[in-house]
Design a protein around this motif. Structure first.
Motif, PDB file in Angstrom:
ATOM      1  N   ARG A  23      22.559 -82.041  14.381  1.00  0.00           N
ATOM      2  CA  ARG A  23      21.160 -82.415  14.172  1.00  0.00           C
ATOM      3  C   ARG A  23      20.292 -81.197  14.473  1.00  0.00           C
ATOM      4  N   LEU A  24      19.593 -80.732  13.449  1.00  0.00           N
ATOM      5  CA  LEU A  24      18.762 -79.545  13.602  1.00  0.00           C
ATOM      6  C   LEU A  24      17.443 -79.896  14.285  1.00  0.00           C
ATOM      7  N   PRO A  25      16.871 -78.944  15.045  1.00  0.00           N
ATOM      8  CA  PRO A  25      15.607 -79.195  15.738  1.00  0.00           C
ATOM      9  C   PRO A  25      14.431 -79.291  14.768  1.00  0.00           C
ATOM     10  N   ALA A  26      13.267 -79.673  15.285  1.00  0.00           N
ATOM     11  CA  ALA A  26      12.068 -79.887  14.462  1.00  0.00           C
ATOM     12  C   ALA A  26      11.660 -78.633  13.691  1.00  0.00           C
ATOM     13  N   VAL A  27      11.801 -77.472  14.297  1.00  0.00           N
ATOM     14  CA  VAL A  27      11.473 -76.206  13.629  1.00  0.00           C
ATOM     15  C   VAL A  27      12.753 -75.394  13.545  1.00  0.00           C
ATOM     16  N   PHE A  28      13.114 -75.032  12.319  1.00  0.00           N
ATOM     17  CA  PHE A  28      14.356 -74.298  12.131  1.00  0.00           C
ATOM     18  C   PHE A  28      14.101 -73.118  11.215  1.00  0.00           C
ATOM     19  N   GLY A  29      14.549 -71.950  11.648  1.00  0.00           N
ATOM     20  CA  GLY A  29      14.314 -70.755  10.854  1.00  0.00           C
ATOM     21  C   GLY A  29      15.230 -69.624  11.259  1.00  0.00           C
ATOM     22  N   CYS A  58      13.779 -82.569  11.282  1.00  0.00           N
ATOM     23  CA  CYS A  58      13.278 -81.221  11.008  1.00  0.00           C
ATOM     24  C   CYS A  58      11.955 -81.316  10.226  1.00  0.00           C
ATOM     25  N   GLU A  59      10.927 -80.705  10.768  1.00  0.00           N
ATOM     26  CA  GLU A  59       9.608 -80.731  10.115  1.00  0.00           C
ATOM     27  C   GLU A  59       9.305 -79.437   9.380  1.00  0.00           C
ATOM     28  N   TYR A  60       9.975 -78.368   9.748  1.00  0.00           N
ATOM     29  CA  TYR A  60       9.740 -77.074   9.112  1.00  0.00           C
ATOM     30  C   TYR A  60      11.054 -76.308   9.032  1.00  0.00           C
ATOM     31  N   CYS A  61      11.295 -75.709   7.887  1.00  0.00           N
ATOM     32  CA  CYS A  61      12.432 -74.794   7.739  1.00  0.00           C
ATOM     33  C   CYS A  61      12.012 -73.685   6.791  1.00  0.00           C
ATOM     34  N   ASP A  62      12.579 -72.519   6.981  1.00  0.00           N
ATOM     35  CA  ASP A  62      12.237 -71.392   6.119  1.00  0.00           C
ATOM     36  C   ASP A  62      13.422 -71.068   5.215  1.00  0.00           C
ATOM     37  N   PRO A  63      13.279 -70.076   4.336  1.00  0.00           N
ATOM     38  CA  PRO A  63      14.363 -69.750   3.401  1.00  0.00           C
ATOM     39  C   PRO A  63      15.689 -69.393   4.076  1.00  0.00           C
ATOM     40  N   SER A  64      15.638 -68.864   5.290  1.00  0.00           N
ATOM     41  CA  SER A  64      16.895 -68.531   5.969  1.00  0.00           C
ATOM     42  C   SER A  64      17.705 -69.800   6.262  1.00  0.00           C
ATOM     43  N   LEU A  85      24.398 -83.446   3.743  1.00  0.00           N
ATOM     44  CA  LEU A  85      23.087 -83.329   4.377  1.00  0.00           C
ATOM     45  C   LEU A  85      22.478 -84.705   4.582  1.00  0.00           C
ATOM     46  N   ARG A  86      21.725 -84.850   5.655  1.00  0.00           N
ATOM     47  CA  ARG A  86      20.819 -85.982   5.843  1.00  0.00           C
ATOM     48  C   ARG A  86      19.420 -85.394   5.835  1.00  0.00           C
ATOM     49  N   LEU A  87      18.604 -85.855   4.918  1.00  0.00           N
ATOM     50  CA  LEU A  87      17.254 -85.316   4.790  1.00  0.00           C
ATOM     51  C   LEU A  87      16.223 -86.386   5.127  1.00  0.00           C
ATOM     52  N   PRO A  88      15.046 -85.968   5.599  1.00  0.00           N
ATOM     53  CA  PRO A  88      13.965 -86.932   5.784  1.00  0.00           C
ATOM     54  C   PRO A  88      13.576 -87.518   4.430  1.00  0.00           C
ATOM     55  N   ALA A  89      12.989 -88.702   4.439  1.00  0.00           N
ATOM     56  CA  ALA A  89      12.605 -89.364   3.190  1.00  0.00           C
ATOM     57  C   ALA A  89      11.518 -88.599   2.441  1.00  0.00           C
ATOM     58  N   SER A  90      10.671 -87.904   3.171  1.00  0.00           N
ATOM     59  CA  SER A  90       9.588 -87.158   2.519  1.00  0.00           C
ATOM     60  C   SER A  90       9.236 -85.945   3.370  1.00  0.00           C
ATOM     61  N   GLY A  91       8.345 -85.128   2.832  1.00  0.00           N
ATOM     62  CA  GLY A  91       7.881 -83.970   3.585  1.00  0.00           C
ATOM     63  C   GLY A  91       8.368 -82.656   3.003  1.00  0.00           C
ATOM     64  N   THR A  92       8.174 -81.616   3.770  1.00  0.00           N
ATOM     65  CA  THR A  92       8.486 -80.264   3.327  1.00  0.00           C
ATOM     66  C   THR A  92       9.983 -80.020   3.172  1.00  0.00           C
ATOM     67  N   VAL A  93      10.775 -80.507   4.101  1.00  0.00           N
ATOM     68  CA  VAL A  93      12.206 -80.194   4.108  1.00  0.00           C
ATOM     69  C   VAL A  93      12.915 -80.675   2.839  1.00  0.00           C
ATOM     70  N   PRO A  94      12.760 -81.943   2.420  1.00  0.00           N
ATOM     71  CA  PRO A  94      13.432 -82.336   1.174  1.00  0.00           C
ATOM     72  C   PRO A  94      12.901 -81.591  -0.054  1.00  0.00           C
ATOM     73  N   ARG A  95      11.611 -81.240  -0.032  1.00  0.00           N
ATOM     74  CA  ARG A  95      11.047 -80.468  -1.151  1.00  0.00           C
ATOM     75  C   ARG A  95      11.660 -79.074  -1.218  1.00  0.00           C
ATOM     76  N   ALA A  98      15.185 -79.308  -2.511  1.00  0.00           N
ATOM     77  CA  ALA A  98      15.199 -79.551  -3.958  1.00  0.00           C
ATOM     78  C   ALA A  98      14.792 -78.299  -4.728  1.00  0.00           C
ATOM     79  N   THR A  99      13.753 -77.631  -4.273  1.00  0.00           N
ATOM     80  CA  THR A  99      13.253 -76.445  -4.970  1.00  0.00           C
ATOM     81  C   THR A  99      14.274 -75.316  -4.978  1.00  0.00           C
ATOM     82  N   THR A 100      14.976 -75.138  -3.875  1.00  0.00           N
ATOM     83  CA  THR A 100      15.957 -74.055  -3.782  1.00  0.00           C
ATOM     84  C   THR A 100      17.304 -74.427  -4.401  1.00  0.00           C
ATOM     85  N   GLY A 101      17.491 -75.704  -4.722  1.00  0.00           N
ATOM     86  CA  GLY A 101      18.753 -76.152  -5.310  1.00  0.00           C
ATOM     87  C   GLY A 101      19.802 -76.558  -4.292  1.00  0.00           C
TER      88      GLY A 101
END
Length: 126
Positions: A23-29, A58-64, A85-95, A98-101
């Motif tokens: 389980r990754l923390p709220a901010v991951f980078g 996880c509320e924030y993740c960067d490209p790394s 993967l288990r992703l949140p239902a909505s928010g930045t992380v699933p986007r 999806a965007t990065t593939g």
């Protein structure tokens, strides 16, 4: 059964007979990248039956983060260990996934009221 633990950067690791959940923390980078790589590789090389990366908190993740997940996917394939993967239902992380593939390459669990049900792509069932 192995003992659960938390890595120095806050990755929580829990074991069940069928899988290991990271389980990754709220901010991951980038600051957490080496910790995820080292921990996941060690677990995969030890021969766990399956691995789940839980990003639901996880509320924030960067490209790394996406690079780390893709590299982990490659290593899991090399040692013949299912990764999902288990992703949140909505928010930045699933986007971002999806965007990065990432969510097209690594199976994503569907979740229901009682938690994970199946993996998309139909590879694993509960």
């Amino acid at each position: 059964m192995r003992t659960p633990f938390t890595t120095p950067s806050g990755i929580s690791v829990k074991f069940t007979p069928r899988q290991t959940v990271l389980r990754l923390p709220a901010v991951f980078g980038l600051a957490n990248y080496d910790d995820l790589r080292d921990c996941s590789r060690r677990l995969l090389d030890d021969g766990i039956p399956a691995m789940v990366l839980d990003l639901t908190g996880c509320e924030y993740c960067d490209p790394s983060t996406m690079e780390a997940i893709l590299r982990l996917h490659i290593h899991a394939s090399e040692v013949d260990t299912p990764l999902s993967l288990r992703l949140p239902a909505s928010g930045t992380v699933p986007r971002v996934c999806a965007t990065t593939g990432v969510s097209r390459v690594v199976p994503v669990e569907e979740t229901g009221a009682d938690g994970p049900l199946t993996h998309l792509h139909g590879r694993f069932r509960r």
